[in-house]
Design a protein around this motif. Structure first.
Motif, PDB file in Angstrom:
ATOM      1  N   THR B  70       0.848  -1.196   0.000  1.00  0.00           N
ATOM      2  CA  THR B  70       0.000   0.000   0.000  1.00  0.00           C
ATOM      3  C   THR B  70       0.879   1.240   0.000  1.00  0.00           C
ATOM      4  O   THR B  70       1.818   1.354   0.778  1.00  0.00           O
ATOM      5  CB  THR B  70      -0.890   0.026   1.247  1.00  0.00           C
ATOM      6  OG1 THR B  70      -0.050  -0.038   2.391  1.00  0.00           O
ATOM      7  CG2 THR B  70      -1.848  -1.123   1.239  1.00  0.00           C
ATOM      8  N   ASP B  73      -0.885   8.550  -2.153  1.00  0.00           N
ATOM      9  CA  ASP B  73      -1.405   9.038  -3.424  1.00  0.00           C
ATOM     10  C   ASP B  73      -0.287   9.722  -4.224  1.00  0.00           C
ATOM     11  O   ASP B  73       0.298  10.690  -3.748  1.00  0.00           O
ATOM     12  CB  ASP B  73      -2.527  10.044  -3.127  1.00  0.00           C
ATOM     13  CG  ASP B  73      -3.380  10.309  -4.341  1.00  0.00           C
ATOM     14  OD1 ASP B  73      -2.945   9.917  -5.435  1.00  0.00           O
ATOM     15  OD2 ASP B  73      -4.453  10.889  -4.194  1.00  0.00           O
TER      16      ASP B  73
ATOM     17  N   ALA D  30      -8.248   5.254   3.595  1.00  0.00           N
ATOM     18  CA  ALA D  30      -8.137   4.717   2.240  1.00  0.00           C
ATOM     19  C   ALA D  30      -8.055   5.860   1.256  1.00  0.00           C
ATOM     20  O   ALA D  30      -8.544   6.959   1.513  1.00  0.00           O
ATOM     21  CB  ALA D  30      -9.344   3.840   1.910  1.00  0.00           C
ATOM     22  N   LEU D  31      -7.407   5.605   0.123  1.00  0.00           N
ATOM     23  CA  LEU D  31      -7.349   6.602  -0.930  1.00  0.00           C
ATOM     24  C   LEU D  31      -8.686   6.685  -1.621  1.00  0.00           C
ATOM     25  O   LEU D  31      -9.519   5.782  -1.533  1.00  0.00           O
ATOM     26  CB  LEU D  31      -6.270   6.228  -1.947  1.00  0.00           C
ATOM     27  CG  LEU D  31      -4.846   6.305  -1.456  1.00  0.00           C
ATOM     28  CD1 LEU D  31      -3.917   5.829  -2.535  1.00  0.00           C
ATOM     29  CD2 LEU D  31      -4.515   7.719  -1.082  1.00  0.00           C
ATOM     30  N   SER D  32      -8.905   7.781  -2.337  1.00  0.00           N
ATOM     31  CA  SER D  32     -10.181   7.935  -3.015  1.00  0.00           C
ATOM     32  C   SER D  32      -9.934   8.295  -4.469  1.00  0.00           C
ATOM     33  O   SER D  32      -8.923   8.872  -4.822  1.00  0.00           O
ATOM     34  CB  SER D  32     -11.001   9.040  -2.354  1.00  0.00           C
ATOM     35  OG  SER D  32     -10.300  10.248  -2.456  1.00  0.00           O
ATOM     36  N   GLU D  36      -6.437   6.071  -6.132  1.00  0.00           N
ATOM     37  CA  GLU D  36      -6.539   4.625  -5.902  1.00  0.00           C
ATOM     38  C   GLU D  36      -6.314   3.861  -7.208  1.00  0.00           C
ATOM     39  O   GLU D  36      -5.607   2.851  -7.251  1.00  0.00           O
ATOM     40  CB  GLU D  36      -7.926   4.322  -5.327  1.00  0.00           C
ATOM     41  CG  GLU D  36      -8.183   2.879  -5.014  1.00  0.00           C
ATOM     42  CD  GLU D  36      -7.337   2.399  -3.861  1.00  0.00           C
ATOM     43  OE1 GLU D  36      -6.923   3.239  -3.043  1.00  0.00           O
ATOM     44  OE2 GLU D  36      -7.076   1.186  -3.786  1.00  0.00           O
ATOM     45  N   THR D  39      -2.590   3.865  -8.093  1.00  0.00           N
ATOM     46  CA  THR D  39      -1.761   2.957  -7.303  1.00  0.00           C
ATOM     47  C   THR D  39      -2.068   1.499  -7.622  1.00  0.00           C
ATOM     48  O   THR D  39      -1.217   0.634  -7.459  1.00  0.00           O
ATOM     49  CB  THR D  39      -1.960   3.202  -5.806  1.00  0.00           C
ATOM     50  OG1 THR D  39      -3.348   3.023  -5.504  1.00  0.00           O
ATOM     51  CG2 THR D  39      -1.555   4.581  -5.415  1.00  0.00           C
ATOM     52  N   GLN D  40      -3.302   1.191  -8.056  1.00  0.00           N
ATOM     53  CA  GLN D  40      -3.604  -0.209  -8.366  1.00  0.00           C
ATOM     54  C   GLN D  40      -2.997  -0.634  -9.696  1.00  0.00           C
ATOM     55  O   GLN D  40      -2.383  -1.693  -9.791  1.00  0.00           O
ATOM     56  CB  GLN D  40      -5.131  -0.428  -8.416  1.00  0.00           C
ATOM     57  CG  GLN D  40      -5.850  -0.203  -7.115  1.00  0.00           C
ATOM     58  CD  GLN D  40      -5.460  -1.220  -6.077  1.00  0.00           C
ATOM     59  OE1 GLN D  40      -5.113  -2.339  -6.410  1.00  0.00           O
ATOM     60  NE2 GLN D  40      -5.490  -0.815  -4.818  1.00  0.00           N
TER      61      GLN D  40
END
Lengths: 83, 118, 82, 229
Positions: B70, B73, D30-32, D36, D39-40
């Motif tokens: 993880t 951003d 969590a990212l929004s 997200e 990063t995925q």
């Protein structure tokens, strides 16, 4: 454990940055203000690294340490005279 | 008041404080280069807040390798990366214009720059 | 680990005091050099704690470029930046 | 005095507004949104291990082109003003220690800057920080000498060549894959190797050359204005 140490480091760095920023605006001589702003910029780079942004930390270190300081010193030398 | 909470919010408080101090300096200082310095301080504060808006505690830097799952951003960091370089070019322009104005009016004090009155 | 943090923080604080209070511009320049040195050590420590060797690049940039600001201040006091 | 009080009042009111805005936030977990997504799927999409470089060069490459234009106009304004209105003064020559150091160190710093630029997709770095490091090497040269630089045309030709390269690489992706600045016009390779991530290293080189030449142009025009009279 690591998190509390990092919290202490970020709080200490933040307090030093705020005090230095106020000092840069009220100190008498302009060259001292330029040096203190260089310190604020370097501390900001440390905070960027603590915020998991190493790219931004590299950019801020190279810009703030060298280039910005020299530009302001050059301008101060070209104005000359008092203060 | 966990350590995570303090770690997260101290960054935002630092950035906010730098922006406000820079604004105060721009409003109240007299020397033209001192105003440019206050402008640079506010610039640094804005960059701090922008990077902070994509930051989550307990995550890793956005460089993927086998040990990292993880990350934070990457988008605000990419924007700030260009903003810093543009900021120093704009500061150079500010300094040049300030030096020329002080040459023309004979003093670096903005109260003596009659041409800039409005 | 706590001892390391306390030592680094104490050194940084003392150099910071000289930076703020310093009587002359030369004192402040030397204090700036000291703070960058201590901060480089702290960056290496952060890279060690997070276990990622690529963060050492930041410390490398610091140590390569931090003397440039001090050199510029010295050249200014000398009269070379006009 | 009245100016100080008014400024302090404005700043305090602004601080109160900002504090009430952020008061009830908590630490997010969590990212929004698009972060997200980046990063995925960032590594599979672009082949770059460093996601920041992937965003700067590939996902938001058009924005970076616009920001390079902003940087270009700022540095052009500085050079133009200082060419039209020279500001005269005579700097003193440097001491022999500074001159000797400034003769040795810039080569190593330029090498380090090129390392930062070309490894931008593997480790922290990329075009913008590497260009700043290369520009500080030129700054060290100018701090350690008393002569006026005479290669400004060379600098501006490097600058235009880098900008042209950036645009042409973007159009390459548009004509072959139908998308401006698509970085997969050459195969991505295996992520983590130095020859991977398509044309991201090439675009990083273009950005680095442009940033370095523009900042060096600013320094050289400052020094040139200082030398006249």
């Amino acid at each position: 454990m690591n998190m509390s140490l990092f919290a202490a480091a970020s709080i200490g760095t933040g307090i030093m940055m705020i005090v230095a920023a106020v000092a840069a605006l009220i100190v008498k001589k302009l060259i001292s203000a330029i040096i203190i702003v260089g310190f604020v910029s370097l501390s900001a780079s440390l905070l960027f690294l603590l915020m998991d942004a190493p790219d931004v930390a590299i950019t801020e270190a190279s810009i703030g340490a060298a280039i910005s300081t020299v530009i302001f010193l050059w301008g101060r030398g070209k104005i000359g005279g008092e203060q | 008041m966990s350590a995570e909470y303090l770690f997260y919010w101290s960054m935002a408080a630092t950035g906010l404080g730098l922006v406000l101090i820079g604004l105060w300096g721009v409003l109240t200082r007299k020397h033209i280069l001192r105003i440019a310095l206050a402008f640079t301080l506010a610039d640094t504060g804005v960059n701090l807040i922008l990077v902070w808006s994509g930051f989550l505690p307990n995550r890793a830097a956005p460089i993927i390798d086998s040990s990292v799952t993880t990350v934070v951003d990457p988008l605000p960091q990419a924007l700030v990366l260009t903003s810093i370089v543009i900021g120093v070019a704009v500061a150079a322009l500010f300094v040049v214009v300030g030096v020329l104005a002080s040459r023309k009016s004979g003093s670096a004090d903005i109260r003596h720059m009659k041409e800039l009155r409005w | 680990m706590i001892i390391l943090f306390v030592l680094i923080g104490g050194g940084l604080f003392l150099a910071f005091l000289r930076l703020i209070l310093g009587a002359k511009a030369a004192d402040r320049a030397v204090a700036l050099d000291t703070t960058t040195l201590i901060t480089t050590v702290f960056l290496v420590l952060v890279a060690f704690l997070q276990g990622r060797s690529m963060l050492l690049d930041v410390a490398l940039v610091y140590s390569v470029l931090s003397f440039l600001g001090v050199l510029a201040v010295a050249r200014y006091i000398d009269g070379g930046l006009r | 005095m009245i100016r100080t009080i008014v400024g302090l009042a404005i700043v305090l009111v602004l601080a109160a507004i900002l504090i009430t805005v952020v008061d009830d936030y908590t630490v997010p977990s969590a990212l929004s949104g698009v972060g997200e997504l980046y990063t995925q799927t960032g590594v599979e999409d672009t082949g770059s291990v460093n996601l920041v470089t992937a965003v700067v060069v590939a996902y938001r490459g058009l924005d970076t082109l616009g920001e390079v234009v902003v940087l270009f106009s700022a540095s052009t304004a500085v050079v133009l003003i200082l060419t039209l209105i020279p500001i005269g003064a005579n700097p003193t020559p440097p001491s022999s220690i500074v001159a000797f150091t400034a003769g040795i160190l810039p080569g190593a710093i330029i090498l380090f800057g090129i390392y930062i630029i070309t490894h931008g997709h593997l480790s922290p770095g990329g075009g913008f920080p590497g260009g700043a490091v290369v520009a500080s090497a030129f700054l060290l040269v100018m701090l350690g000498s008393n002569t006026i630089p005479d290669k400004s045309k060379f600098l501006s030709s490097i600058e235009s060549l880098a900008g042209l390269t950036f645009g042409l690489l973007g159009f390459w992706g548009m004509f072959t894959l139908g998308q401006f600045l698509n970085n997969l016009v050459i195969p991505a390779g295996s992520p983590g190797r130095i020859i991977s991530a398509g044309i991201i290293p090439l675009i990083s080189l273009a950005i680095g050359a442009k940033v370095a030449s523009e900042l060096s142009g600013i320094f050289s025009s400052y020094r040139k204005a200082g030398g006249e009279e």
